[in-house]
Design an enzyme around this catalytic site. Structure first.
Site, PDB file in Angstrom:
ATOM      1  N   GLU A   1     -10.330  89.705  25.467  1.00  0.00           N
ATOM      2  CA  GLU A   1      -9.702  88.414  25.194  1.00  0.00           C
ATOM      3  C   GLU A   1      -9.799  88.097  23.703  1.00  0.00           C
ATOM      4  O   GLU A   1     -10.827  88.305  23.064  1.00  0.00           O
ATOM      5  CB  GLU A   1     -10.396  87.314  26.004  1.00  0.00           C
TER       6      GLU A   1
ATOM      7  N   CYS B   1      -7.333  83.343  40.143  1.00  0.00           N
ATOM      8  CA  CYS B   1      -7.877  84.163  41.221  1.00  0.00           C
ATOM      9  C   CYS B   1      -7.319  85.573  41.089  1.00  0.00           C
ATOM     10  O   CYS B   1      -6.101  85.770  41.101  1.00  0.00           O
ATOM     11  CB  CYS B   1      -7.518  83.574  42.588  1.00  0.00           C
TER      12      CYS B   1
ATOM     13  N   CYS C   1     -11.848  80.688  46.129  1.00  0.00           N
ATOM     14  CA  CYS C   1     -10.410  80.385  46.088  1.00  0.00           C
ATOM     15  C   CYS C   1      -9.948  79.938  47.480  1.00  0.00           C
ATOM     16  O   CYS C   1     -10.531  80.338  48.500  1.00  0.00           O
ATOM     17  CB  CYS C   1      -9.661  81.640  45.647  1.00  0.00           C
TER      18      CYS C   1
ATOM     19  N   ASP D   1     -14.998  90.561  29.366  1.00  0.00           N
ATOM     20  CA  ASP D   1     -15.124  89.114  29.178  1.00  0.00           C
ATOM     21  C   ASP D   1     -16.388  88.868  28.351  1.00  0.00           C
ATOM     22  O   ASP D   1     -17.493  89.154  28.804  1.00  0.00           O
ATOM     23  CB  ASP D   1     -15.213  88.393  30.522  1.00  0.00           C
TER      24      ASP D   1
ATOM     25  N   CYS E   1      -5.286  86.538  44.658  1.00  0.00           N
ATOM     26  CA  CYS E   1      -3.980  86.001  45.068  1.00  0.00           C
ATOM     27  C   CYS E   1      -3.167  85.421  43.911  1.00  0.00           C
ATOM     28  O   CYS E   1      -1.990  85.107  44.083  1.00  0.00           O
ATOM     29  CB  CYS E   1      -4.169  84.926  46.142  1.00  0.00           C
TER      30      CYS E   1
ATOM     31  N   CYS F   1      -7.707  81.072  49.090  1.00  0.00           N
ATOM     32  CA  CYS F   1      -7.344  82.248  49.892  1.00  0.00           C
ATOM     33  C   CYS F   1      -8.561  82.867  50.567  1.00  0.00           C
ATOM     34  O   CYS F   1      -8.429  83.791  51.377  1.00  0.00           O
ATOM     35  CB  CYS F   1      -6.658  83.294  49.018  1.00  0.00           C
TER      36      CYS F   1
ATOM     37  N   ASP G   1     -17.464  85.345  35.664  1.00  0.00           N
ATOM     38  CA  ASP G   1     -17.282  86.278  34.553  1.00  0.00           C
ATOM     39  C   ASP G   1     -16.639  87.586  35.005  1.00  0.00           C
ATOM     40  O   ASP G   1     -15.785  88.137  34.298  1.00  0.00           O
ATOM     41  CB  ASP G   1     -18.636  86.550  33.887  1.00  0.00           C
TER      42      ASP G   1
END
Length: 383
Positions: A276, A328, A347, A192, A331, A349, A356
């Site tokens: 990316e 996330c 999250c 990233d 999950c 969850c 990052d």
């Protein structure tokens, strides 16, 4: 694979004059050819063929008093200048017709002696060579001292002599190099790219942003101010221009060196690398433009791509629309929004994420999915 190998040149004062003459002749031939094509187009005449153009602006021009000095340089230099013009036109027409991918390309422009970069190219037809003493022998220029930092992998097919804005001379050789597969590695990494940290890896490692331009701003500012106080056309102004150019060159060189070392380390340690596909041009139109240009992400990804191909590694670019930061990694839940000021989040969850590191883990997973997708599809966010 063909790669470029750059080495510093240290021409003598006489060789500098000969190179300046070669730069000027190549520039004149390029501009004469461009002018002839433009005039033919304006008059509604058919396109001038490459052979006819060479005959007009080189062969016949040498026999005129206005262009007789073209004979003072190697004919290959002049031919390669016209080859550059023909390539520029082909790329332009392929761009506007849609045959060439990527952003639209502008038509060729006239070259100026005030351009930051002056260059001439010698091919094998010019019979350039490296002498037993390690000097670069160029036709009608002489044996130019070279600072060799490594050996060439094979006989070069061409050499381009470049003078940059800082007044430095370089020889850029094009040579074929064999692939050098590295030992297999079980590690795979997602990267990233960012501004707070230059790169965050999926294994949790964070690489600080060196911010080369920001660190050199004070020195650059002083050099720019000194330049602005010099009288136009004066010898002191020329010295100030060169001093400012050298300061910028140090920043560029440091950024390139950092990208080479980082990309080599990443490729050496990992069998697959996922990055990316950032829209650098889009980000460069925001208020973060200066920092984005300073980071030089495009250079790093380009280095990762060719080094992966050469060393038998896998390189994957993940779709820029993939919600790596909002997803996330535990999950698969996608958060509704994720402002840049949010550096960590929880999250529903129960998983707590570093923004990052979570993005890098998701980029790794998406890259693996892209690699396994037989149809070559890309990962996009859910509607």
């Amino acid at each position: 694979m063909q790669l470029r190998y750059n080495f510093r040149l240290y021409p003598t004062p006489g060789q500098r004059q000969a190179l300046a003459r070669a730069f000027g002749c190549a520039r004149t031939v390029f501009n004469d050819g461009l002018r002839a094509r433009q005039q033919a187009h304006a008059a509604g005449l058919p396109r001038i063929s490459d052979g006819e153009l060479s005959k007009r602006v080189i062969t016949q021009a040498k026999n005129t008093p206005e262009r007789a000095w073209l004979s003072e340089v190697s004919a290959v230099v002049l031919q390669q200048a016209l080859a550059d013009l023909n390539t520029a036109y082909r790329n332009f027409f392929a761009s506007i017709s849609g045959k060439r991918k990527g952003p639209k390309i502008a038509p060729p422009r006239f070259r100026s002696k005030r351009d930051n970069r002056q260059a001439v190219r010698f091919t094998r037809n010019a019979r350039f060579s490296v002498t037993p003493g390690g000097k670069l022998r160029l036709p009608k220029i002489g044996d130019v001292p070279v600072r060799w930092s490594r050996d060439l992998p094979s006989e070069p097919s061409s050499v381009t002599v470049v003078k940059d804005a800082a007044g430095r001379y370089f020889a850029s050789f094009v040579a074929a190099t064999a692939d050098e597969p590295l030992p297999e590695s079980a590690a795979e990494v997602g990267i990233d790219l960012g501004l707070t940290h230059y790169a965050v890896l999926s294994d949790g490692r964070k690489i600080d942003n060196p911010r080369f331009l920001r660190r050199a701003e004070r020195r650059l500012k002083k050099a720019q101010q000194a330049l602005s106080r010099k009288a136009k056309g004066s010898a002191n102004r020329k010295k100030a221009v060169a001093r400012l150019a050298r300061a910028h060159a140090r920043v560029t060189d440091a950024r390139r060196d950092f990208a080479h070392k980082l990309s080599t380390r990443i490729i050496r340690d990992n069998q697959a690398v996922m990055v990316e596909d950032l829209s650098v041009k889009g980000l460069a139109r925001t208020k973060l433009a200066k920092s984005v240009h300073d980071a030089g992400w495009g250079r790093l990804t380009a280095m990762l791509a060719y080094k992966a191909a050469r060393h038998g590694r896998t390189f994957v670019k993940v779709d820029r629309w993939f919600p790596s930061s909002k997803l996330c990694s535990a999950c698969g839940t996608v958060a509704e929004s994720m402002p840049l000021k949010v550096r960590s989040w929880t999250c529903p969850c129960g998983a707590v994420h570093d923004r990052d590191v979570n993005a890098a883990i998701n980029i790794l997973a998406a890259g693996r999915a892209d690699r396994l997708n037989a149809c070559g599809g890309t990962v996009r966010p859910a509607a």
